[in-house]
Design a protein around this motif. Structure first.
Motif, PDB file in Angstrom:
ATOM      1  N   SER A  21       2.455  -5.384  -9.162  1.00 51.83           N
ATOM      2  CA  SER A  21       1.816  -4.086  -9.007  1.00 51.83           C
ATOM      3  C   SER A  21       0.503  -4.247  -8.260  1.00 51.83           C
ATOM      4  O   SER A  21      -0.175  -5.269  -8.402  1.00 51.83           O
ATOM      5  CB  SER A  21       1.531  -3.451 -10.376  1.00 51.83           C
ATOM      6  N   SER A  70       7.812  -0.292  -3.175  1.00 54.43           N
ATOM      7  CA  SER A  70       7.802   1.131  -3.508  1.00 54.43           C
ATOM      8  C   SER A  70       6.375   1.566  -3.800  1.00 54.43           C
ATOM      9  O   SER A  70       5.502   0.737  -4.058  1.00 54.43           O
ATOM     10  CB  SER A  70       8.702   1.410  -4.714  1.00 54.43           C
ATOM     11  N   ARG A  71       6.157   2.877  -3.731  1.00 55.94           N
ATOM     12  CA  ARG A  71       4.831   3.440  -3.970  1.00 55.94           C
ATOM     13  C   ARG A  71       4.932   4.559  -4.969  1.00 55.94           C
ATOM     14  O   ARG A  71       5.872   5.364  -4.912  1.00 55.94           O
ATOM     15  CB  ARG A  71       4.227   3.958  -2.654  1.00 55.94           C
ATOM     16  N   ASP A  72       3.983   4.619  -5.878  1.00 61.25           N
ATOM     17  CA  ASP A  72       3.838   5.744  -6.792  1.00 61.25           C
ATOM     18  C   ASP A  72       2.505   6.390  -6.440  1.00 61.25           C
ATOM     19  O   ASP A  72       1.448   5.928  -6.869  1.00 61.25           O
ATOM     20  CB  ASP A  72       3.866   5.265  -8.241  1.00 61.25           C
ATOM     21  N   ASN A  73       2.575   7.445  -5.637  1.00 62.72           N
ATOM     22  CA  ASN A  73       1.337   8.058  -5.154  1.00 62.72           C
ATOM     23  C   ASN A  73       0.528   8.670  -6.291  1.00 62.72           C
ATOM     24  O   ASN A  73      -0.702   8.718  -6.239  1.00 62.72           O
ATOM     25  CB  ASN A  73       1.652   9.105  -4.093  1.00 62.72           C
ATOM     26  N   ALA A  74       1.204   9.142  -7.320  1.00 65.63           N
ATOM     27  CA  ALA A  74       0.500   9.750  -8.450  1.00 65.63           C
ATOM     28  C   ALA A  74      -0.355   8.718  -9.182  1.00 65.63           C
ATOM     29  O   ALA A  74      -1.406   9.047  -9.737  1.00 65.63           O
ATOM     30  CB  ALA A  74       1.503  10.384  -9.405  1.00 65.63           C
ATOM     31  N   LYS A  75       0.095   7.471  -9.165  1.00 67.75           N
ATOM     32  CA  LYS A  75      -0.628   6.404  -9.841  1.00 67.75           C
ATOM     33  C   LYS A  75      -1.421   5.543  -8.876  1.00 67.75           C
ATOM     34  O   LYS A  75      -2.061   4.570  -9.298  1.00 67.75           O
ATOM     35  CB  LYS A  75       0.347   5.517 -10.617  1.00 67.75           C
ATOM     36  N   THR A  77      -0.413   3.371  -6.844  1.00 70.84           N
ATOM     37  CA  THR A  77       0.053   2.011  -7.092  1.00 70.84           C
ATOM     38  C   THR A  77       1.242   1.686  -6.187  1.00 70.84           C
ATOM     39  O   THR A  77       2.101   2.536  -5.958  1.00 70.84           O
ATOM     40  CB  THR A  77       0.462   1.831  -8.557  1.00 70.84           C
ATOM     41  N   TYR A  79       4.310  -1.224  -5.636  1.00 74.31           N
ATOM     42  CA  TYR A  79       5.046  -2.226  -6.386  1.00 74.31           C
ATOM     43  C   TYR A  79       5.851  -3.119  -5.440  1.00 74.31           C
ATOM     44  O   TYR A  79       6.244  -2.709  -4.349  1.00 74.31           O
ATOM     45  CB  TYR A  79       6.007  -1.574  -7.369  1.00 74.31           C
TER      46      TYR A  79
END
Length: 116
Positions: A21, A70-75, A77, A79
């Motif tokens: 992460s 991958s990307r979690d825009n809300a976090k 972050t 990965y």
């Protein structure tokens, strides 16, 4: 300024999996491309995978089919899912963010060790 902090490294047996992460903070709106790089002892730092804001991905040939970014825009972050790990994947893994103007930000890295 952008701060990047990696986590998730460790020791794993060959054939195993890890998920890295990279948590971003600061002026993250300026980042266009996020990526993972690695550097093994005695070797140059090399690209592992990148992902743009538009979703385009790029992978090193050595990890295609085994790693996924991958990307979690809300976090805020990014990965790196690493499957079917090999001893040659052993390295320090670094997160990198690049702005539209070409400024790079780097994390401090997380160590991945794959035992045979």
């Amino acid at each position: 300024q952008v701060q990047l902090v990696e986590s998730g490294g460790g020791l794993v047996q060959a054939g195993g999996s890890l998920r890295l992460s990279c948590a971003a903070s600061g002026s993250i709106f300026s980042i266009n491309v996020m990526g993972w790089y690695r550097q093994a002892p005695g070797k140059q730092r090399e690209l592992v995978a990148t992902k743009t804001n538009s979703g385009m991905t790029n992978y090193a040939d050595s990890v295609k089919g085994r790693f996924g970014i991958s990307r979690d825009n809300a976090k805020n972050t990014v990965y790196l899912q690493m499957n079917s790990l090999k001893p040659e994947d052993t390295a320090n893994y670094y997160c990198r963010g690049v702005t539209a103007s070409g400024i790079s930000y780097w994390g401090r890295g997380t160590l991945v060790t794959v035992s045979s």
